[in-house]
Every structure is written in structure tokens, then in C-alpha cells.
Motif scaffolding. Structure first.
Motif, PDB file in Angstrom:
ATOM      1  N   ARG A 374      12.839  -3.576  12.113  1.00 41.24           N
ATOM      2  CA  ARG A 374      12.152  -2.616  13.195  1.00 41.24           C
ATOM      3  C   ARG A 374      12.776  -1.134  13.186  1.00 41.24           C
ATOM      4  O   ARG A 374      11.834  -0.211  13.182  1.00 41.24           O
ATOM      5  N   THR A 379       7.443   2.127  11.908  1.00 38.54           N
ATOM      6  CA  THR A 379       6.561   3.132  11.858  1.00 38.54           C
ATOM      7  C   THR A 379       5.269   3.187  10.479  1.00 38.54           C
ATOM      8  O   THR A 379       4.454   3.976  10.292  1.00 38.54           O
ATOM      9  N   ILE A 380       5.877   2.126   9.576  1.00 42.65           N
ATOM     10  CA  ILE A 380       4.990   2.127   8.356  1.00 42.65           C
ATOM     11  C   ILE A 380       4.021   1.113   8.298  1.00 42.65           C
ATOM     12  O   ILE A 380       4.487  -0.043   9.013  1.00 42.65           O
ATOM     13  N   ASP A 381       3.058   1.299   7.956  1.00 42.75           N
ATOM     14  CA  ASP A 381       1.862   0.514   7.909  1.00 42.75           C
ATOM     15  C   ASP A 381       1.866  -0.677   6.864  1.00 42.75           C
ATOM     16  O   ASP A 381       1.968  -0.471   5.463  1.00 42.75           O
ATOM     17  N   LEU A 382       2.148  -1.736   7.494  1.00 42.07           N
ATOM     18  CA  LEU A 382       2.559  -3.120   6.462  1.00 42.07           C
ATOM     19  C   LEU A 382       1.352  -4.045   6.289  1.00 42.07           C
ATOM     20  O   LEU A 382       1.659  -5.169   5.846  1.00 42.07           O
ATOM     21  N   ALA A 383       0.268  -3.391   6.722  1.00 40.57           N
ATOM     22  CA  ALA A 383      -0.915  -4.511   6.814  1.00 40.57           C
ATOM     23  C   ALA A 383      -1.392  -4.910   5.364  1.00 40.57           C
ATOM     24  O   ALA A 383      -1.721  -6.028   5.189  1.00 40.57           O
ATOM     25  N   ALA A 384      -1.128  -4.133   4.508  1.00 41.62           N
ATOM     26  CA  ALA A 384      -1.431  -4.575   3.021  1.00 41.62           C
ATOM     27  C   ALA A 384      -0.467  -5.758   2.567  1.00 41.62           C
ATOM     28  O   ALA A 384      -0.818  -6.622   1.727  1.00 41.62           O
ATOM     29  N   ASP A 387      -2.119  -8.751   4.225  1.00 35.62           N
ATOM     30  CA  ASP A 387      -3.283  -9.052   3.594  1.00 35.62           C
ATOM     31  C   ASP A 387      -3.171  -9.800   2.474  1.00 35.62           C
ATOM     32  O   ASP A 387      -4.126 -10.636   1.952  1.00 35.62           O
ATOM     33  N   HIS A 414      -0.405  -1.995  -1.733  1.00 36.42           N
ATOM     34  CA  HIS A 414      -0.611  -0.734  -1.057  1.00 36.42           C
ATOM     35  C   HIS A 414       0.627  -0.674  -0.063  1.00 36.42           C
ATOM     36  O   HIS A 414       0.813  -1.554   0.832  1.00 36.42           O
ATOM     37  N   GLY A 415       1.428   0.611  -0.379  1.00 34.48           N
ATOM     38  CA  GLY A 415       2.333   0.692   0.952  1.00 34.48           C
ATOM     39  C   GLY A 415       3.771   0.548   0.524  1.00 34.48           C
ATOM     40  O   GLY A 415       4.796   0.490   1.108  1.00 34.48           O
ATOM     41  N   ARG A 451       4.246 -12.320  11.768  1.00 33.28           N
ATOM     42  CA  ARG A 451       3.145 -11.833  11.304  1.00 33.28           C
ATOM     43  C   ARG A 451       2.965 -12.926   9.959  1.00 33.28           C
ATOM     44  O   ARG A 451       2.046 -12.758   9.403  1.00 33.28           O
TER      45      ARG A 451
END
Length: 465
Positions: A374, A379-384, A387, A414-415, A451
Motif C-alpha cells: 500500500r 497510487t499506481i494503476d494496477l488494473a492491467a 486483467d 502495461h504498468g 483482488r
């Protein structure tokens, strides 16, 4: 870097050079003041004590006090004691051959005074480096008065000395520390009758050996370490002895995570690369343990625990490289559960946790990993990354899964560059091991924040949705 010793060989040359005698405490005071005025660090290698322990110790040394450092295990007491020697003059003259390291201007024994009378200005002198002026004794219940103070030497009796002759005494460690610093580790472990033998040394600076009352004005700074009496059952410092120490200074565990990380990085002997985020995990683990009601807090959690954890993770990475052919071994978060059982001997658990020690440590490790995740990547987008598993894909990792296999399973995601930046890895220096360590840390963090799912299969971790 040490300089060469002065080229002065006799007491006459020493007087002609203008050398002046200062006692040990005056030496330390003068050199400490020089450092304070110049803004230099007083004690190199001491982390996290700048606003607490160091000022208190500086005041005690300026006052010329003997000192007791009081604190739980693994708080750097011994390191602090050994660092004091850097405050001595680099070289000091001694009467050549003197077992007590007597200064030529201040002979203590009858033999040394006789040598001065015999040789006059031609009395030979030697030079002692400050590193030789620190003596340390680990106090144990079987330590004797002879070990610390001295005893009758039967060899000297056999050579013809009479029993009443002071020259028959074999001096112990403390008088042999004359003109230096004497450190006693774990002072409460010293039997109370032996502690009594230190009374005169600390107050009157004389010695009593088997009926001899020797007036030897010893020139020595005494520094002792001790654990708090409220938890150790091995012994205590008797009140009259405590009264003879000028200062009692409490040490403490580090209060800032960055200090703990810096200490681990400074002290750990790493045989493979350990990323900073992993060192942070070991530091947070130590913090979590020190706040857990399942750990015996009277015993404490030594800084050596986190240091050993980092070293163990590095060793796990090196073993993986040897078995899989990796060229650049890098520790990963999955290496830590493998080495936790080897660290159980460093921790005391509460009575009700018997049989649950592994479970307690693994839970605290998960908390430490999640908190670091955390803090570093919130603050980093980890959606990739999530996915990647959306269509039922899995990634398998473990202590013997090489970095190349892990990277191949993940493919291009990505990311990752943002993750590496968030973990403090410079993009132009990224190795496959570092990339794999970052990916495994992200996967474990996503699992701990619910997640991703994870299954443990034959010592391997299988991540999925």
C-alpha cells in the motif's frame, strides 16, 4: 585510515616533544568537543539514536561518567560501546613492556617506577593504537574476581617472590585496561559477590586482591550493558554498584522505518541482491512483531531478526540461481516464508501461542507485505495486472521458479514501468531478476488486498482470479 606511530622511542624524547599527559576521560572529552564543534558525527554506524541516546551519552562522556547502557536485546548497545574507542587519541605512549599500559609520566607499579629510576631519560617507550585500548568482557555467572581484578600468580611464587610481594599478582582484565575503555556486556549476569569487587575500582580506583590493598589509581572508562531488570531472570545490578556508575542511559528500538531499513542495509551481509521494497518488508515485520500481543515484549525483538531475514532471503535467491542457472540472483517476496522457520529461535512467544509460532509469524509477514504494498504502490494503476487473469489465466511462482519463467508467464504487461519506478528501480538498470521481484510483489499485494486469489501447491504459489 590509521597513521603510523610517532617516531619517539624514549621518555626523554617524549618530554622534549612537549607531550602532555591527559587521563582517558579528558582525552575523550577533548576529542568529543572537537567533533561537536566541527559538526562531524559523534558515533559512525549508529542509526536512529541521534535525538535520544546519542545526546545523553555525549553529556555523560563530557561529564566524565562511567556509563550503563540499559535496553532490550538487539538495540545496538555493544556496537555503541565499541564505537567509543574512536574518541580516544589515535596513539598514546606507554612504558615498553608494562602489562598495565602505564603512561611514562604516570607509573603505577613498583617495577615501572624502578625502571624509570634505572633508565632515566632513556626509558624505552612504546606506542599503543586506540584500537588496542578497548577491552570487553561478557559477564557470565562463572566469571571470577581473578578474571576481572586479578589473583596470585603461582609461577611468580615459584620464581622466589614472597607471598606478601605485590609483584606476585597476576592482574585481571580490568587493570590491564588501564589507559583505555573497559566494556562489560550483560552486567546483571555477573554474580553479586563479583559485582562487589568492582566497587573500589569505580569509586576509589584501587584494587584488593587476596588481602593486598593496592593503591593503583587506574585510568579507565568503564561502560556496561544490561537488560532491564523487569524481564530478565538471570540477575540484577546490585544497588551500590548502580550508584557508582555516573549515568544510566536507556536505549530503544528504532522508531522510524527508514532508520530500520538503513540499519538492515548497513549490517546485513547479502550474498545476492535484495530489493529495497523487500528490505522494507523485513523492517515492517520487525515493527509488527514488536507491537504484537502474541510476542513476549519483555524479551523484545532484536534488530538481528530483520537483518537475518534479509540475509536469508538473499541466500534463498542464491540457491535458486544455483539450481536453475540464473545469472543474476535477486530475492523475491516469496523467499521470505521459506526462511521464517529458521528464525524462530530469535523470538520469544507468549505462553498461549505454543504450537502456533509459525502461524503467528506468517500472519505478521502478510501484514508487513500488505502495508509495504500500500505504501509503495497505492497510487499506481494496477488494473492491467488484474486483467491478465480475467480470462482464467494463472501465474505460478515459488522459491525455485526462475525469473525468466515468471516473466514469460506474465508476458508484456502495461504498468510494469510505473511499478518499477514506485519500487525505486531505475528503468535503464532493470534486470530480469528485478522485474520478476517486482511482479511477484505486485501479485502478492493484489492477493493480500483481495483482488487476486492464490493457492499453495507443493510449495508453489498459483495466482489467479
Amino acid at each position: 585510515m590509521a597513521t603510523s606511530e610517532p617516531d619517539i622511542k624514549t621518555i626523554g624524547e617524549l618530554r622534549a616533544s612537549g607531550h602532555e599527559l591527559r587521563d582517558v576521560k579528558a582525552e575523550i572529552r577533548a576529542n568529543l568537543l572537537t567533533r561537536l564543534r566541527s559538526g562531524d558525527r559523534t558515533f559512525d554506524g549508529i542509526v536512529g539514536f541521534d535525538d535520544t541516546v546519542v545526546p545523553a551519552l555525549e553529556r555523560a562522556l563530557l561529564a566524565g561518567h562511567d556509563v550503563v547502557l540499559l535496553g532490550e536485546r538487539g538495540q545496538g548497545k555493544t556496537r555503541l560501546m565499541r564505537t567509543l574507542v574512536t574518541l580516544l587519541d589515535e596513539w598514546t605512549p606507554v612504558i615498553d613492556g608494562s602489562p598495565l599500559g602505564e603512561h611514562p609520566y604516570a607509573p603505577l607499579t613498583r617495577a615501572s617506577r624502578a625502571m624509570i629510576e634505572e633508565h632515566g631519560d632513556e626509558l624505552p617507550i612504546a606506542w599503543r593504537h586506540r584500537d588496542e585500548r578497548y577491552t570487553e568482557k561478557l559477564a557470565t555467572p562463572d566469571t571470577s574476581v581473578g578474571d576481572l581484578i586479578g589473583d596470585i600468580d603461582p609461577v611468580k611464587l615459584a620464581e622466589g617472590h614472597s607471598l606478601g610481594d605485590p609483584e606476585t599478582i597476576h592482574y585481571g582484565l580490568l587493570p590491564r585496561s588501564n589507559r583505555g575503555i573497559f566494556g562489560i556486556n550483560e552486567l546483571p549476569d555477573l554474580a553479586e559477590r563479583i559485582q562487589v569487587g568492582l566497587f573500589n575500582v569505580l569509586e576509589e580506583r584501587d584494587l584488593q586482591v587476596r588481602g593486598y590493598n593496592l593503591r593503583l589509581p587506574l585510568d579507565v572508562l568503564v561502560v556496561a550493558s544490561a537488560n532491564p531488570e523487569d524481564y530478565t531472570n538471570r540477575g540484577r545490578i546490585i544497588t551500590p554498584l548502580k550508584d557508582r556508575f555516573g549515568a544510566e542511559i536507556r536505549t530503544h528500538y528504532l522508531e522510524d522505518l527508514d532508520d530500520e531499513v538503513a540499519l538492515i542495509a548497513q549490517e546485513a551481509e547479502l550474498v545476492a541482491a535484495v530489493p529495497r521494497h523487500l528490505i522494507e518488508v523485513t523492517a515492517r515485520l520487525a515493527y509488527e512483531m514488536r507491537g504484537s500481543n502474541q510476542i513476549d515484549q519483555r524479551s523484545g525483538v532484536s534488530a538481528r531478526f530483520a537483518i537475518a531475514a534479509a540475509e536469508g532471503a538473499a541466500a534463498s535467491a542464491l540457491r535458486r540461481a544455483a539450481l536453475t542457472g540464473e545469472v543474476q540472483p535477486v530475492a523475491r517476496v516469496g523467499d521470505l516464508p521459506e526462511i521464517l522457520p529458521t528464525l524462530l529461535g530469535k523470538v520469544e512467544f507468549e505462553m498461549g501461542e505454543e504450537g502456533r509460532e509459525d502461524e503467528v509469524l506468517w500472519h505478521l509477514l502478510r501484514v508487513a507485505v500488505a502495508d509495504t504494498f500500500r505504501d509503495r504502490l497505492a497510487t499506481i494503476d494496477l488494473a492491467a495486472f488484474v486483467d491478465h487473469f480475467a480470462e482464467g489465466g494463472v501465474v505460478e511462482t515459488g522459491a525455485l521458479v526462475p525469473a525468466a519463467d515468471l516473466l514469460e508467464q506474465m508476458g508484456s504487461v502495461h504498468g510494469l514501468a510505473a511499478v518499477l519506478s514506485g519500487l525505486g528501480v531505475e528503468e535503464d538498470t532493470v534486470s530480469p531478476g528485478q522485474a520478476a521481484a517486482a511482479i511477484e510483489f505486485v501479485l502478492e499485494g493484489l492477493y493480500l488486498t483481495r483482488r487476486l486469489s492464490k493457492d499453495e501447491v507443493d510449495g508453489r504459489a498459483v495466482y489467479g482470479t
